[in-house]
Motif scaffolding. Sequence first.
Motif, PDB file in Angstrom:
ATOM      1  N   ALA A  83      46.993  32.992  35.585  1.00  0.00           N
ATOM      2  CA  ALA A  83      47.847  33.742  34.663  1.00  0.00           C
ATOM      3  C   ALA A  83      49.314  33.394  34.874  1.00  0.00           C
ATOM      4  N   PRO A  84      50.140  33.526  33.841  1.00  0.00           N
ATOM      5  CA  PRO A  84      51.570  33.266  33.988  1.00  0.00           C
ATOM      6  C   PRO A  84      52.150  34.073  35.143  1.00  0.00           C
ATOM      7  N   GLY A  85      52.858  33.415  36.016  1.00  0.00           N
ATOM      8  CA  GLY A  85      53.395  34.080  37.193  1.00  0.00           C
ATOM      9  C   GLY A  85      52.466  33.983  38.386  1.00  0.00           C
ATOM     10  N   GLY A  86      51.154  33.976  38.124  1.00  0.00           N
ATOM     11  CA  GLY A  86      50.165  33.753  39.173  1.00  0.00           C
ATOM     12  C   GLY A  86      49.945  34.933  40.096  1.00  0.00           C
ATOM     13  N   PHE A  87      48.704  35.203  40.386  1.00  0.00           N
ATOM     14  CA  PHE A  87      48.338  36.201  41.368  1.00  0.00           C
ATOM     15  C   PHE A  87      47.795  35.525  42.614  1.00  0.00           C
ATOM     16  N   ARG A  88      47.934  36.202  43.719  1.00  0.00           N
ATOM     17  CA  ARG A  88      47.112  35.910  44.876  1.00  0.00           C
ATOM     18  C   ARG A  88      45.870  36.785  44.728  1.00  0.00           C
ATOM     19  N   THR A  89      44.694  36.206  44.894  1.00  0.00           N
ATOM     20  CA  THR A  89      43.472  36.987  44.728  1.00  0.00           C
ATOM     21  C   THR A  89      42.695  37.066  46.041  1.00  0.00           C
ATOM     22  N   GLU A  90      42.067  38.213  46.248  1.00  0.00           N
ATOM     23  CA  GLU A  90      41.140  38.407  47.359  1.00  0.00           C
ATOM     24  C   GLU A  90      39.936  39.172  46.832  1.00  0.00           C
ATOM     25  N   PHE A  91      38.767  38.851  47.365  1.00  0.00           N
ATOM     26  CA  PHE A  91      37.569  39.589  46.997  1.00  0.00           C
ATOM     27  C   PHE A  91      37.436  40.805  47.899  1.00  0.00           C
ATOM     28  N   CYS A  92      36.941  41.890  47.328  1.00  0.00           N
ATOM     29  CA  CYS A  92      36.710  43.101  48.099  1.00  0.00           C
ATOM     30  C   CYS A  92      35.321  43.634  47.776  1.00  0.00           C
TER      31      CYS A  92
END
Length: 253
Positions: free
Chosen positions: A59-68
Amino acid sequence: MNRRRFLLGAGAGLAAVLGGVAGAGYAMLSGGRPLALVYRGQAACAGCSEAVAALLRGAPGGFRTEFCGPGEDRPLSAESLADATVYAQPGGGDVRQAWRRLRGYADAVRGFVHGGGNYLGFCLGAYLAGADSGFGLLSGVGVEGYIYSAEAKIRDTDDTVVGVDWRGQRRHMYFQDGALFRPRAGATVTVLARYDTGGAAAVVTGYGAGHVGLVGPHPEADPSWYADAGLTNPDGIRYDLGFDLIETTLRGG
């Protein structure tokens, strides 16, 4: 909603949005990258969590993602959600079976959104935002299955491609028994997309100080989804509709 095959999921605009709301329940990480927690576990189908995470990272700007979730390094808990800007619930199987696995987390998810967090629900995740076998995040929107609605052109649960009107443009997405939304009179709801029946296919609404973004079809579907199902998207594989859902949710509509 239930993908039976094993699937592998392969920015200034968002930064500006987040910059305007930092300090109001939106956790920011080093470098200004917000954290999105994506559920992964038995209440989600194989590959669906990974596809949602890939959409958020792109996505624009970008996320850091982690699974939970159960079995993940990060549990689904109020403490984990306190670090996040977004909690995403991906597609999966039967709503009631999924809810039996998730209802123990309901207070944590409701508290997160009510306090200013953002919930993104894709297909099954959209159903789970409702009050019936769900987190109870919708006070002004009803949720039901599109295939059971009057004049629906799709009447079975097979994997297919559905056409929608997204912000006035004809677009297509991967679809499998997705949700339809019915905003109630007086509710504050942004309708992003409608099915051919006129019923809402993607919406954004509020819950407490937070926001809820829901979509019935799958804007996160990658090329493997279409290839494995023998389907073709006439628009090509594009992710802009998913990005629009994310950004509109962060803005609150």
